[in-house]
Structure formats: C-alpha cells, structure tokens
Design an enzyme around this catalytic site. Structure first.
Site: not given
Lengths: 252, 468
Positions: B38, B41, B43-45, B163
C-alpha cells in the site's frame, strides 16, 4: 572509542572479580577518603591503589592513557589554586591534599571500568546487587548507542557546512550553531532510543515474567576478600592519618 | 504456526484526526507468507505493530478486533516475533549470542536451556560466527540475520517483518531473503517496498487502501496483473514493470572537479577521477570501500589525508586555487550541494519553506523548488514530521537552494518507493541536462542505468590498510 571499554587482561586475578565486588571496594575507599581533609590518608590509599594496578591486569601506560584528562584536570586545579591564592604557604598544603584526594577517589573508579565488561557489570548488578533488570539492562542497551552518537555528531557538523552554515569567528553564532546541532542530535537520539525500547518490548522485555539469566555471575569468597581488603586499606589510611595527627574531619 | 484474524479493525493514533488504518477484514491461515502493500500512509506499520501487541488500546482509538490464534495480540506475545527496519536500534547486547538469549531471558526460560536454543536459532539463520562475536563488528545484513535469530529463538508461530531489507545494501538484503525463504514453521507477514525480489517466496499479497479497507488480496501474479499499474503509481515496486530511462541529452561538458592521488586513510588512497558538467557519475563498490567518504571529500566537507581535490575556475571562480574543504561554507554551498544519506541531518529550521529560503539567493528560487519537488503543499510543515520520501525530496531541494553547479548525493534512492525514485531520477537527469554535474554514491544498479551514469568503482578495502 568509549572511555569505559575494558582495556585490561581479563584473566588477571583482580580483573576477574565480580563487578559488584569491584564497585563496592571502590565505594568503600571513596567513602573513607571523603571523611577527612588531610593529605596522609589519600597518600596511603593512592600508593596502595597504584600497587594493586598490575593485579587488575592493567599496564601503567594504558592506565595513563585512560586517565590523562583526569591528570590534566588535577594539575590545572593545583596550578590555579597555588597561583591565585593570597595565603600561598597555607594553600599549597591544602591544594596538594585536595589533589591527592581527587586521584585516590577517582582511580578505583577508573580501574573498575577499565577492567569490567559492561555486560558483566549489568548482569552482576541484577544478580548480586538486586538492581532492577529494567534499569540495568535498559542502561546497557542505551550504552551501545553512545558510540553511534559520535559519528552522528560529525555528520551533523558536515551537513551544516554543506548547507552553507558556518559560524566564522562570531562567538554568538557559534553558540547558536552548537545549540541547533545539539537539538538535531537529541531528536535523532530520542528517535533511536524509542525504536530500541519498542524492539526490546517486542522481545518480551515488558512481559512481567520474572527474568532468568543466561550468564551467571558468582559472588565468591575471593570477591568478599576484595571488598574486605578495600575496607582494611580504608581503615589503615584513616588510622595513619589519625596517628600522624593530620586527621581533619570534613564535618567538625 | 499461527492464524491471524482481523474484523473491522481500525486504529487512530492519539491526537490525530485521520485513522492510521481502518475497516480491515483479514484472515491469514497457518504457514501463509503474506506481503502487506500500500502507499505510504496506508497504515501498514500500524497494522504490524497491532499484531505484535505493541499498540495498547489506550494509546489512541480502537475499532473492531484483532486475534492471533484466537487471542488478543498482547496476550499472544510469545507466539509472535518481529524484525524491524534498522538493525542498529533493535540489537540490545554487545555479543551475538547474548542478544539472541535476550528474548529467552525475558520470557523466563530456564538458564540451562538457553545455550542450546541460542545455538539452534543462530544455526537456523545461518549465522556464520561464534556466539561471542561482537554485534558492532557485523555488516548490516549480518545484523539483520542476528535480529531474525532473536525473533525466532522462542519458536514463534507468526513472524512479522517491518521493511527488513530497506536499510541494507543488495548483498545484505539477499542474506535476509535467504533466511526468510528457509524459515519453515511460521506464518510470515512482511511489509517491504522492494517487493520484486521477494515475490517468488510469497503466497499472497494484501494491498491496504489508504482511506480504509483492503483494495486487493490474492496470489502475487493475480494482484499484480489486475492492480499493477495503480500500485506502481502509488509507489509500489511492482515486478516486471519497465523503469524510465533518462540517458544524457548531450556529451559531458567542462571539467568541474578533479581528484588527484586522493586518499583518506585508512579507507582508501591513490584515487584519480574527474567530475564534469552535464555528466552523471555513479560511485559504486562494496560496503566499507569508502564511497561515502569520497562523497564528503568531493563535497568539500572533509580534508583528505593524501593527495587533493582540485576545483576548476568553471566551478570555483576566484577560489579555484584553494581546495573545496577550505572554502567558506556559504561559498561551498553555492558551488557544491551535498545530499546526505539521512535527510534529517540536513534540516536546520522548523519549516519546510525556511529550509529553502535559508540558502537561496532569491526567494523565488525557493518557491520554484517547492513546486518542482512537489513540496508546495507542505511549505509550512516541520521538516522532521515529513514522510521518508518527502524528507528525501526536501533534502535534495535544500542542496539545490543555493544554485550549486555540482550536486553530490549519498545513496539518494535508499529505501524510497517507486514514485519518489522515479521523480528523483527525472529531476537529476534534468539537472544534468541543464549543465550540472551530478555525483551519486549508490548501490542501486537500476538508478545508475536509468541515468546512464559513468561508474567509478571503489575496490574492497585492502587488509593491510584496514588493519591500521
């Protein structure tokens, strides 16, 4: 390099002692030496401390390299006290006593950190001195980040030059630049520290389960003997200063 | 192995108006290997942090449910291992074995079991050194392998990776991917920009929609076939899509800078090269070869220990008889702009626009740069609050503010999404064709070929020199 990195032969008889025992021995000596303002006690203690240096696996030369800022500081203090004193004869004696005391108190601390691995110190504090693991291990983890800050500081200075910022000779501009570079360093350090804390909690540091230890630190008879030896030395130093009539208590 | 189940999940950080992630329904089965994608921003993390039990419900607003093996993630911590981006700030101990043992000690593992478990975890990630190895002596890729061992040592059913290769050079990233491919017995969820290299070892891709919910979910080939172009536009490194090429419009121009027998002991010595106008020069080579050091020497930020950096009159005018590291900072910035690997080092003011007017000869140039680097909407923001891609663009803009003829960049494309990457390459190509000299330290082969840059290869450090 860190000023607290061990530089001693770790197999030397006193270097091997439990870090808490070494800290306690240094503490006992320091306590005894601040009691009196006389030169005799510190002189005795300093002589004994210097004699003990080889048993910690330390070479005098390496110790000198480690302590030169302290030596320069003490010499500077001695010099200025003597130079600017009104009553010169009286001040020389007290200045000498003060210098001896500073060295005699500081040297054991220098020896402890020069002969102790930080990990062992944290382990021993937790296991033998019941210090909270959250504090001891947390400090140890933060300690690992200190050398990174030196490199970071150089980079920040270079980056500022690249931005066209140099203070020239203006002292006010210098101060401003120092303040803003320190702020950048602080922001970076806090970010890194926060990330480290998160990573530690993700590995269960905040689990609340009683922590076990992979590395066992033992506090044996030899460690007790080291602390006892320091106590005997402290007592001998104080006794000598009383017997020679120089004893001059701090609170009298 | 663990299962993950989210129903209408949402989280909003304290003090924010926007939800970081919202309306996510997701089921992940035993042993699945999933990549979360995505735009930045989306919201993955935040989602990973929630799964790792690192987001207490009281820290912000919470919607819906998230469960690991039917339990709240904060009670399922011992079922989960997580590895973050930066190896430096997730290793805790001085020695490799102690670091792996850290997670076991925290969970109250009996001391007698610890050495065996540590050895097994180190073995599992192919750690090539004994447990007493100092963590500071490891390369980035080795440190990340060690972090993986620390995350795997208690046998988690779910491995989360935020990451994990973004801070690594290509060989380091390869080390990490090899371990991820070999680790069985765990469900894996990975967030990663450079997804192309990972695609072969994934079962499934889930794309988060920035406004909330899930945009796409399925096997990698299917997701990329159906949504590839939209994902690429959002900055995802979709495998197989061609990258733009910007070969030089004309031949190299006049000489700007020359290195003569240049050295910085103990990193390297005896280097010759020339830097020309209207030419891109890529400094390549393994880690530790001194690429960043060379960038700072050419940038006039570091005094060489050997040889010299000589500027021509075309670059330096009256100062050409003095080496760049002796120029006053203001004169230096107007001739050579340096862009550091970490953009945050370069920010000195509290507003994006102030960063540019600080060095700019005239304010119009600042506004021009803001528009050119798509920062005009952020002119009033604090530089430290920008996203990674925005910070990178701003750091390039600050180096351009004083209109230097030569630009020296250290790993400009490191960790950037595809969109920022493409913009940077286009910008540098345009600058080059306007007659600027461009020097870039880079591990990124795609970057070098997109610019058609001449390569200056630094060798590995010679052992005799490294020992000094």
């Amino acid at each position: 390099m860190n000023r607290a990195t061990p530089i001693a032969d770790p197999t030397a008889p006193l270097a091997r002692r439990n870090p808490v025992a070494k800290l306690a021995a240094a503490g006992v000596l320091a306590l005894a030496l601040v009691i009196s303002l006389d030169p005799v006690g510190p002189a005795v203690a300093l002589a004994a401390e210097l004699a003990a240096v080889p048993f910690f696996g330390l070479r005098y030369r390496a110790l000198g390299r480690r302590t030169w800022p302290l030596l320069v500081g003490v010499a500077g203090m001695l010099f200025s006290l003597v130079l600017f004193a009104a009553d010169r004869e009286h001040i020389v004696a007290s200045a000498l006593a003060l210098a001896l005391r500073l060295l005699a108190v500081a040297l054991p601390g220098v020896i402890v950190f020069a002969t102790t691995d930080p990990t062992d110190l944290a382990d021993a504090l937790v296991q033998n001195a019941r210090v909270s693991p959250r504090f001891a291990i947390g400090t140890l983890a933060a300690w690992r980040l200190v050398p990174l800050m030196g490199e970071e500081w150089r980079l920040i200075g270079q980056a500022r030059r690249a931005r066209g910022i140099d203070p020239g000779r203006d002292p006010l501009a210098r101060l401003r630049l120092l303040a803003s570079a320190s702020f950048t360093l602080l922001v970076g350090a806090i970010r890194r520290g926060t990330r480290l804390a998160t990573a530690m909690d993700a590995r269960g540091f905040d689990s609340g389960v009683p922590r076990t230890t992979a590395r066992v630190q033992r506090f044996g008879a030899a460690d007790t003997a080291l602390v006892a030896g320091a106590a005997v030395l402290a007592a001998a130093a104080l006794t000598l200063s009383v017997l020679t009539g120089y004893f001059n208590p701090l609170f009298s | 192995m663990s299962t993950v189940r989210l129903r209408g999940f949402g989280h909003r950080h304290p003090g924010r108006r926007r939800w970081a992630v919202r309306g996510v329904d997701l089921d992940i089965a035993h042993g699945e290997r999933v990549a979360l994608l995505g735009p930045s921003g989306a919201g993955k993390s935040t989602l990973l942090a929630a799964l790792a039990g690192l987001l207490p419900p009281e820290a912000g607003d919470r919607e819906g449910t998230v469960e690991i093996d039917g339990r709240d993630p904060r009670e399922a911590r011992d079922r989960v291992g997580i590895v973050f981006q930066d190896p430096q700030s997730q290793l805790v101990m001085e020695r490799a074995g102690d670091d792996v043992a850290f997670g076991l000690e925290n969970r109250g593992t009996p001391p007698d079991d610890i050495p065996r478990l540590v050895a097994a975890a180190l073995d599992r990630v192919g750690f090539p050194y004994p447990p007493l190895r100092a963590t500071s002596a490891l390369s980035g890729g080795e440190q990340q392998r060690l972090a993986l061992a620390g995350a795997l040592v208690h046998g988690p059913g779910l491995l989360l990776l935020d990451e994990p290769t973004a801070n690594l050079d290509p060989p380091g990233a390869r080390l990490v991917r090899e371990v991820l491919a070999a680790v069985g017995d765990t469900t894996q969820i990975v967030v990663e920009h450079r997804i192309a290299e990972l695609t072969g070892q994934l079962d499934r891709i889930v794309v988060l929609e920035p406004g909330g919910g899930i945009r796409a979910d399925g096997p990698p080939e299917k997701v990329f076939a159906e949504h590839g172009d939209a994902l690429a536009a959002d900055g995802v490194w979709v495998p197989g899509l061609p990258l733009p090429a910007h070969p030089a419009a004309g031949p190299p121009g006049e000489e700007l800078l020359r290195a003569e027998l240049l050295g910085f002991r103990p990193v390297f010595t005896g280097l010759h090269t020339t830097v020309r106008a209207a030419e891109a020069l890529a400094v390549v080579g393994p880690n530790g070869a001194g690429k960043s050091t060379l960038a700072r020497l050419l940038g006039g930020l570091l005094a060489p220990t050997d040889g010299r950096v000589a500027a021509t009159a075309a670059l330096a005018g009256p100062d050409a008889d003095r080496p760049p590291h002796r120029w006053r900072a203001r004169a230096l910035a107007a001739r050579i702009g340096s862009v550091f690997q970490n953009p945050a080092h370069q920010f000195v003011t509290a507003r994006v626009r102030d960063e540019l007017t600080l060095g700019a000869a005239d304010p119009a140039r600042a506004d021009d740069l803001l528009v050119r680097l798509r920062l005009d909407a952020l002119a009033g923001a604090n530089p430290h609050t920008l996203s990674g891609g925005e910070q990178r663009r701003l750091s390039v803009a600050t180096a351009l503010a004083a209109a230097p003829r030569l630009l020296v960049l250290d790993e400009p494309t490191f960790g950037q999404d595809r969109r920022t990457w493409s913009e940077l390459v286009a910008l540098l190509a345009a600058l080059r064709d306007e007659g600027h000299g461009v020097v870039a330290v880079t591990h990124d082969d795609a970057f070098r070929s997109a610019l058609g840059a001449r390569a200056l290869r630094l060798g590995a450090r010679e052992p005799a020199e490294a020992a000094r």
